[in-house]
Design a protein around this motif. Structure first.
Motif, mmCIF file in Angstrom:
data_model
loop_
_atom_site.group_PDB
_atom_site.id
_atom_site.type_symbol
_atom_site.label_atom_id
_atom_site.label_comp_id
_atom_site.label_asym_id
_atom_site.label_seq_id
_atom_site.Cartn_x
_atom_site.Cartn_y
_atom_site.Cartn_z
ATOM 1 N N GLU A 69 68.032 60.154 34.479
ATOM 2 C CA GLU A 69 68.051 61.488 35.060
ATOM 3 C C GLU A 69 67.060 61.643 36.205
ATOM 4 O O GLU A 69 67.355 62.322 37.174
ATOM 5 N N THR A 70 65.899 61.046 36.083
ATOM 6 C CA THR A 70 64.889 61.119 37.139
ATOM 7 C C THR A 70 64.352 59.719 37.392
ATOM 8 O O THR A 70 63.364 59.313 36.791
ATOM 9 N N PRO A 71 65.019 58.960 38.263
ATOM 10 C CA PRO A 71 64.586 57.577 38.490
ATOM 11 C C PRO A 71 63.197 57.508 39.124
ATOM 12 O O PRO A 71 62.800 58.389 39.874
ATOM 13 N N GLU A 72 62.484 56.451 38.762
ATOM 14 C CA GLU A 72 61.172 56.227 39.353
ATOM 15 C C GLU A 72 61.363 55.763 40.796
ATOM 16 O O GLU A 72 62.212 54.926 41.077
ATOM 17 N N VAL A 73 60.585 56.323 41.716
ATOM 18 C CA VAL A 73 60.699 55.980 43.124
ATOM 19 C C VAL A 73 59.706 54.872 43.433
ATOM 20 O O VAL A 73 58.531 54.951 43.093
ATOM 21 N N VAL A 74 60.199 53.832 44.101
ATOM 22 C CA VAL A 74 59.358 52.706 44.480
ATOM 23 C C VAL A 74 59.056 52.824 45.966
ATOM 24 O O VAL A 74 59.966 52.936 46.787
ATOM 25 N N SER A 75 57.779 52.825 46.346
ATOM 26 C CA SER A 75 57.416 52.974 47.757
ATOM 27 C C SER A 75 57.243 51.641 48.463
ATOM 28 O O SER A 75 57.246 51.589 49.686
ATOM 29 N N ARG A 76 57.073 50.551 47.700
ATOM 30 C CA ARG A 76 56.965 49.221 48.310
ATOM 31 C C ARG A 76 57.449 48.185 47.312
ATOM 32 O O ARG A 76 57.514 48.439 46.116
ATOM 33 N N ILE A 77 57.765 47.009 47.829
ATOM 34 C CA ILE A 77 58.214 45.924 46.973
ATOM 35 C C ILE A 77 57.005 45.368 46.232
ATOM 36 O O ILE A 77 55.981 45.077 46.852
ATOM 37 N N PRO A 78 57.097 45.220 44.921
ATOM 38 C CA PRO A 78 55.958 44.689 44.172
ATOM 39 C C PRO A 78 55.639 43.262 44.609
ATOM 40 O O PRO A 78 56.533 42.483 44.944
ATOM 41 N N GLY A 79 54.358 42.925 44.620
ATOM 42 C CA GLY A 79 53.934 41.579 44.982
ATOM 43 C C GLY A 79 54.284 40.576 43.895
ATOM 44 O O GLY A 79 54.524 40.943 42.751
ATOM 45 N N ARG A 80 54.305 39.322 44.272
ATOM 46 C CA ARG A 80 54.603 38.275 43.294
ATOM 47 C C ARG A 80 53.307 37.816 42.657
ATOM 48 O O ARG A 80 52.273 37.721 43.320
ATOM 49 N N ARG A 81 53.388 37.500 41.393
ATOM 50 C CA ARG A 81 52.228 36.966 40.696
ATOM 51 C C ARG A 81 52.119 35.483 40.989
ATOM 52 O O ARG A 81 53.120 34.774 41.056
ATOM 53 N N ALA A 82 50.911 35.005 41.126
ATOM 54 C CA ALA A 82 50.691 33.578 41.332
ATOM 55 C C ALA A 82 50.955 32.847 40.025
ATOM 56 O O ALA A 82 50.485 33.248 38.963
ATOM 57 N N VAL A 83 51.740 31.807 40.098
ATOM 58 C CA VAL A 83 52.071 31.022 38.919
ATOM 59 C C VAL A 83 51.294 29.712 38.994
ATOM 60 O O VAL A 83 51.369 28.986 39.981
ATOM 61 N N ALA A 84 50.527 29.433 37.964
ATOM 62 C CA ALA A 84 49.750 28.201 37.931
ATOM 63 C C ALA A 84 50.702 27.023 37.759
ATOM 64 O O ALA A 84 51.632 27.063 36.963
ATOM 65 N N ALA A 85 50.458 25.973 38.533
ATOM 66 C CA ALA A 85 51.298 24.780 38.439
ATOM 67 C C ALA A 85 50.996 24.058 37.131
ATOM 68 O O ALA A 85 49.844 23.875 36.752
ATOM 69 N N ALA A 86 52.065 23.668 36.463
ATOM 70 C CA ALA A 86 51.910 22.937 35.207
ATOM 71 C C ALA A 86 51.483 21.509 35.508
ATOM 72 O O ALA A 86 51.927 20.908 36.484
ATOM 73 N N PRO A 87 50.590 20.942 34.707
ATOM 74 C CA PRO A 87 50.187 19.562 34.954
ATOM 75 C C PRO A 87 51.387 18.622 34.775
ATOM 76 O O PRO A 87 52.234 18.823 33.913
ATOM 77 N N VAL A 88 51.452 17.626 35.646
ATOM 78 C CA VAL A 88 52.555 16.677 35.615
ATOM 79 C C VAL A 88 52.199 15.549 34.654
ATOM 80 O O VAL A 88 51.127 14.958 34.742
ATOM 81 N N HIS A 89 53.115 15.276 33.752
ATOM 82 C CA HIS A 89 52.938 14.178 32.811
ATOM 83 C C HIS A 89 53.007 12.856 33.586
ATOM 84 O O HIS A 89 53.840 12.694 34.478
ATOM 85 N N PRO A 90 52.145 11.904 33.299
ATOM 86 C CA PRO A 90 52.134 10.647 34.060
ATOM 87 C C PRO A 90 53.487 9.932 34.072
ATOM 88 O O PRO A 90 53.850 9.317 35.074
ATOM 89 N N ALA A 91 54.252 10.022 33.004
ATOM 90 C CA ALA A 91 55.555 9.349 32.976
ATOM 91 C C ALA A 91 56.545 10.017 33.914
ATOM 92 O O ALA A 91 57.463 9.385 34.410
ATOM 93 N N ARG A 92 56.359 11.306 34.185
ATOM 94 C CA ARG A 92 57.275 12.027 35.064
ATOM 95 C C ARG A 92 56.810 12.010 36.510
ATOM 96 O O ARG A 92 57.539 12.436 37.388
ATOM 97 N N ALA A 93 55.625 11.563 36.761
ATOM 98 C CA ALA A 93 55.087 11.596 38.116
ATOM 99 C C ALA A 93 55.887 10.704 39.062
ATOM 100 O O ALA A 93 55.963 10.973 40.259
ATOM 101 N N ARG A 94 56.512 9.631 38.547
ATOM 102 C CA ARG A 94 57.270 8.720 39.404
ATOM 103 C C ARG A 94 58.707 9.130 39.595
ATOM 104 O O ARG A 94 59.410 8.517 40.381
ATOM 105 N N LEU A 95 59.174 10.166 38.900
ATOM 106 C CA LEU A 95 60.547 10.620 39.041
ATOM 107 C C LEU A 95 60.731 11.374 40.349
ATOM 108 O O LEU A 95 59.812 12.013 40.859
ATOM 109 N N PRO A 96 61.952 11.289 40.937
ATOM 110 C CA PRO A 96 62.192 12.036 42.181
ATOM 111 C C PRO A 96 62.170 13.549 41.915
ATOM 112 O O PRO A 96 62.549 14.015 40.858
ATOM 113 N N ARG A 97 61.709 14.287 42.878
ATOM 114 C CA ARG A 97 61.630 15.755 42.772
ATOM 115 C C ARG A 97 62.855 16.370 43.407
ATOM 116 O O ARG A 97 63.337 15.899 44.413
ATOM 117 N N LEU A 98 63.362 17.411 42.819
ATOM 118 C CA LEU A 98 64.537 18.097 43.362
ATOM 119 C C LEU A 98 64.155 19.274 44.181
ATOM 120 O O LEU A 98 63.228 19.931 44.074
#
Length: 93
Positions: free
Chosen positions: A64-93
């Protein structure tokens, strides 16, 4: 607290919250002050989780009364997951 349902002959159904076992056979209607008889209805046995109830209430309010958004929300920084040594040699997509 329990919710009890009553029916006024003039104004229709209404609910009253009273301590469990404290409901009488009739109460005064909050609109016209006439006697309203208690209506027997099915008990509410299922409990909605608080997070789901909050989300449902928010969705109903925004219909009935939608919330008004005045700007696009920022993105949260996502911490990179540590790469397992066995997967480090695999090709990245």
């Amino acid at each position: 607290m329990a919710t009890y349902e009553y029916r006024c002959p003039r104004d229709g159904d209404f609910e009253v919250r009273l301590p469990l076992g404290q409901a009488g056979a009739s109460v005064n209607c909050p609109e016209c002050r006439r006697q309203a008889a208690r209506v027997w209805s099915a008990p509410l046995l299922a409990r909605t989780p608080r997070a789901l109830g909050t989300a449902l209430d928010r969705a109903a309010r925004s219909a009935e009364t939608p919330e008004v958004v005045s700007r696009i929300p920022g993105r949260r920084a996502v911490a990179a997951a540590p790469v397992h040594p066995a997967r480090a040699r695999l090709p990245r997509l």
